[in-house]
Design a protein around this motif. Structure first.
Motif, PDB file in Angstrom:
ATOM      1  N   ALA A 176     -13.576   3.807   1.993  1.00  0.00           N
ATOM      2  CA  ALA A 176     -13.487   4.852   3.026  1.00  0.00           C
ATOM      3  C   ALA A 176     -12.094   5.465   3.054  1.00  0.00           C
ATOM      4  O   ALA A 176     -10.953   4.628   2.789  1.00  0.00           O
ATOM      5  N   ALA A 177     -11.755   6.706   3.535  1.00  0.00           N
ATOM      6  CA  ALA A 177     -10.425   7.288   3.437  1.00  0.00           C
ATOM      7  C   ALA A 177      -9.458   6.424   4.338  1.00  0.00           C
ATOM      8  O   ALA A 177      -8.327   6.001   4.047  1.00  0.00           O
ATOM      9  N   GLY A 178     -10.038   6.178   5.546  1.00  0.00           N
ATOM     10  CA  GLY A 178      -9.349   5.488   6.363  1.00  0.00           C
ATOM     11  C   GLY A 178      -9.024   3.950   5.995  1.00  0.00           C
ATOM     12  O   GLY A 178      -7.902   3.178   6.198  1.00  0.00           O
ATOM     13  N   GLU A 179      -9.937   3.291   5.265  1.00  0.00           N
ATOM     14  CA  GLU A 179      -9.701   2.002   4.810  1.00  0.00           C
ATOM     15  C   GLU A 179      -8.439   2.034   3.727  1.00  0.00           C
ATOM     16  O   GLU A 179      -7.674   1.251   3.696  1.00  0.00           O
ATOM     17  N   ALA A 180      -8.526   3.150   2.801  1.00  0.00           N
ATOM     18  CA  ALA A 180      -7.741   3.387   1.936  1.00  0.00           C
ATOM     19  C   ALA A 180      -6.283   3.493   2.565  1.00  0.00           C
ATOM     20  O   ALA A 180      -5.084   2.940   1.987  1.00  0.00           O
ATOM     21  N   PHE A 181      -6.321   4.408   3.669  1.00  0.00           N
ATOM     22  CA  PHE A 181      -4.802   4.428   4.424  1.00  0.00           C
ATOM     23  C   PHE A 181      -4.299   3.103   4.732  1.00  0.00           C
ATOM     24  O   PHE A 181      -3.176   2.739   4.475  1.00  0.00           O
ATOM     25  N   GLY A 194      -2.739   0.890   9.917  1.00  0.00           N
ATOM     26  CA  GLY A 194      -1.820   1.342   9.022  1.00  0.00           C
ATOM     27  C   GLY A 194      -1.552   2.769   8.972  1.00  0.00           C
ATOM     28  O   GLY A 194      -0.646   3.323   8.374  1.00  0.00           O
ATOM     29  N   GLY A 195      -3.000   3.454   9.275  1.00  0.00           N
ATOM     30  CA  GLY A 195      -2.920   4.902   8.934  1.00  0.00           C
ATOM     31  C   GLY A 195      -1.923   5.749   9.782  1.00  0.00           C
ATOM     32  O   GLY A 195      -1.243   6.597   8.932  1.00  0.00           O
ATOM     33  N   PRO A 196      -1.845   5.616  11.030  1.00  0.00           N
ATOM     34  CA  PRO A 196      -0.876   6.693  11.472  1.00  0.00           C
ATOM     35  C   PRO A 196       0.410   6.115  11.265  1.00  0.00           C
ATOM     36  O   PRO A 196       1.332   7.054  11.161  1.00  0.00           O
ATOM     37  N   ASP A 249       7.970   8.237  -0.002  1.00  0.00           N
ATOM     38  CA  ASP A 249       7.962   9.318  -1.320  1.00  0.00           C
ATOM     39  C   ASP A 249       6.293   8.680  -1.651  1.00  0.00           C
ATOM     40  O   ASP A 249       5.449   9.689  -1.949  1.00  0.00           O
ATOM     41  N   VAL A 250       6.134   7.523  -1.729  1.00  0.00           N
ATOM     42  CA  VAL A 250       4.767   7.102  -2.059  1.00  0.00           C
ATOM     43  C   VAL A 250       3.752   7.374  -0.978  1.00  0.00           C
ATOM     44  O   VAL A 250       2.713   7.684  -1.193  1.00  0.00           O
ATOM     45  N   ALA A 251       4.320   7.108   0.110  1.00  0.00           N
ATOM     46  CA  ALA A 251       3.410   7.287   1.384  1.00  0.00           C
ATOM     47  C   ALA A 251       3.157   8.843   1.402  1.00  0.00           C
ATOM     48  O   ALA A 251       1.710   9.261   1.590  1.00  0.00           O
ATOM     49  N   GLY A 285      -9.425  12.131  11.167  1.00  0.00           N
ATOM     50  CA  GLY A 285      -9.525  13.425  11.655  1.00  0.00           C
ATOM     51  C   GLY A 285      -8.425  13.863  12.641  1.00  0.00           C
ATOM     52  O   GLY A 285      -8.182  14.996  12.987  1.00  0.00           O
ATOM     53  N   ALA A 286      -7.781  12.773  12.906  1.00  0.00           N
ATOM     54  CA  ALA A 286      -6.640  13.175  14.085  1.00  0.00           C
ATOM     55  C   ALA A 286      -5.268  13.458  13.036  1.00  0.00           C
ATOM     56  O   ALA A 286      -4.183  13.930  13.593  1.00  0.00           O
ATOM     57  N   ASN A 287      -5.237  13.012  11.643  1.00  0.00           N
ATOM     58  CA  ASN A 287      -3.957  13.417  10.813  1.00  0.00           C
ATOM     59  C   ASN A 287      -3.600  14.843  10.803  1.00  0.00           C
ATOM     60  O   ASN A 287      -4.412  15.885  10.581  1.00  0.00           O
ATOM     61  N   ARG A 288      -2.551  15.126  11.205  1.00  0.00           N
ATOM     62  CA  ARG A 288      -2.043  16.313  11.440  1.00  0.00           C
ATOM     63  C   ARG A 288      -1.918  17.215  10.106  1.00  0.00           C
ATOM     64  O   ARG A 288      -2.465  18.501  10.280  1.00  0.00           O
ATOM     65  N   ARG A 289      -1.820  16.476   8.931  1.00  0.00           N
ATOM     66  CA  ARG A 289      -1.680  17.349   7.667  1.00  0.00           C
ATOM     67  C   ARG A 289      -2.980  17.554   7.196  1.00  0.00           C
ATOM     68  O   ARG A 289      -3.103  18.780   6.888  1.00  0.00           O
TER      69      ARG A 289
END
Length: 352
Positions: A176-181, A194-196, A249-251, A285-289
């Motif tokens: 899932a996207a959050g898992e990859a984050f 780690g996502g935030p 830059d990787v992030a 869904g809370a990600n600003r970008r």
């Protein structure tokens, strides 16, 4: 033994007051929702500190912590709402999907309280709770809409025609996207969750230094795949120029790739079902970008995008209380069993 007869009759026109309990993973959420007055009170206990030293959720520790937390939170929330068991019309709980032991804690407590108070119990699908969470806000989205459910455990695009009328348009084939984050953040030494932290580090990154692929956007379809982005981050960190700016830059490259992929697939989904409303829920869904990019895309499509408030993007009791109230009004309730399902597709839910 037969079901206890509820003390109150409930029909579609009856104002409902519902207690909601969420224990699907690593957060204990409790809330009281009234169909006439709205959300009366809610509280949440996060287990981030408990699991942080392990780098991820430990199921047994999660279950034990739910046991410790759920009843004090119920007392707290009902006190803040100014109600007693006699004021409730039902008790809703997350029945799945999630960690089985954690689910059983909330289900057992909720079913027991419903029995003791003589009110119906309602088993709620965790992802239906997320999907309906924006209905707690004003303005609330009207059916039909496309929902992007994007979190640590799920990435789904859903065609929503009404309550229980769900058709999965696309989902992740791996992470899932959050898992990859979270996994990429761990590579960067950012800890858990780690996502935030990754999103904050990405703010310092140069968007032009690295470009990661936008997975599965070079072909038709609405499926997702994010595991390759984690591998790309790993190889870039290992083989790239070792300087002070590398991690940031990787992030940034990773976040941009995930955001662009989600936006491309959401645009395709809106066009495929000819919808103009997009609902976004789940922790990512809370990600600003992501929010900024989706707002721009939906405006180009002539539509609207809806979110729950930030505190309701992650797991919470409010969404379960709301979903329970809607299901209860439609006549849904469970018997004496204590249902819990680790896996449960949205498409298995009965329409109402």
């Amino acid at each position: 033994m037969s079901e206890m007869r509820p003390k109150k009759s409930v029909d579609a026109e009856t104002p409902l007051c519902v207690l909601g309990i969420e224990t699907s993973c690593d957060e204990t959420g409790v809330a009281v929702y009234d169909s006439r007055r709205g959300l009366l009170a809610h509280a949440l206990h996060s287990q981030v500190a408990l699991h942080g030293e392990y780098g991820g959720v430990v199921p047994e520790l999660a279950s034990r912590d739910h046991v410790r937390r759920v009843l004090p939170l119920v007392r707290q929330v009902m006190g803040e709402a100014g109600i007693s068991g006699d004021d409730l019309d039902g008790v809703a709980f997350t029945a799945g999907p999630g960690l089985l032991g954690a689910l059983l804690v909330g289900a057992s407590v909720a079913r027991s309280m419903a029995w003791g108070w003589g009110v119906p119990a309602v088993a709620v699908h965790h992802m239906e709770g997320h999907l309906l969470a924006p209905l707690l806000e004003a303005p609330a989205p009207a059916f039909p809409f496309v929902a992007l459910l994007v979190s640590g455990g799920h990435t789904l695009l859903v065609d929503v025609r009404g309550l229980g009328q769900y058709r999965i348009l696309g989902e992740s084939l791996d992470d899932a996207a959050g898992e990859a984050f979270d996994k990429t953040a761990k590579l960067l030494g950012l800890g858990y969750p780690g996502g935030p932290a990754l999103a904050r580090l990405a703010e310092q990154g140069d968007p032009g230094r690295f470009r990661f692929p936008r997975p599965m956007t070079d072909r038709p379809g609405l499926a997702f795949s994010f595991s390759g982005l984690k591998t790309r981050a790993l190889t870039t960190l290992r083989d790239g120029p070792q300087d002070a700016q590398l991690d940031a830059d990787v992030a940034r490259a990773f976040e941009d790739a995930v955001v662009d992929t989600l936006v491309i697939k959401c645009r395709r989904a809106l066009q495929a079902v000819e919808a103009r409303r997009l609902v976004v829920a789940g922790g990512v869904g809370a990600n600003r970008r992501l929010r900024a990019a989706l707002a721009e895309m939906v405006a180009e499509e002539g539509g609207q995008v809806f979110y729950p408030r930030i505190e309701f993007c992650t797991d919470n009791g409010a969404m379960i209380a709301l979903a329970g109230a809607l299901r209860l009004a439609a006549g849904t309730r469970c018997g004496l069993e204590i249902p819990a399902r680790a896996r449960w597709s949205l498409e298995e839910l009965m329409p109402v």
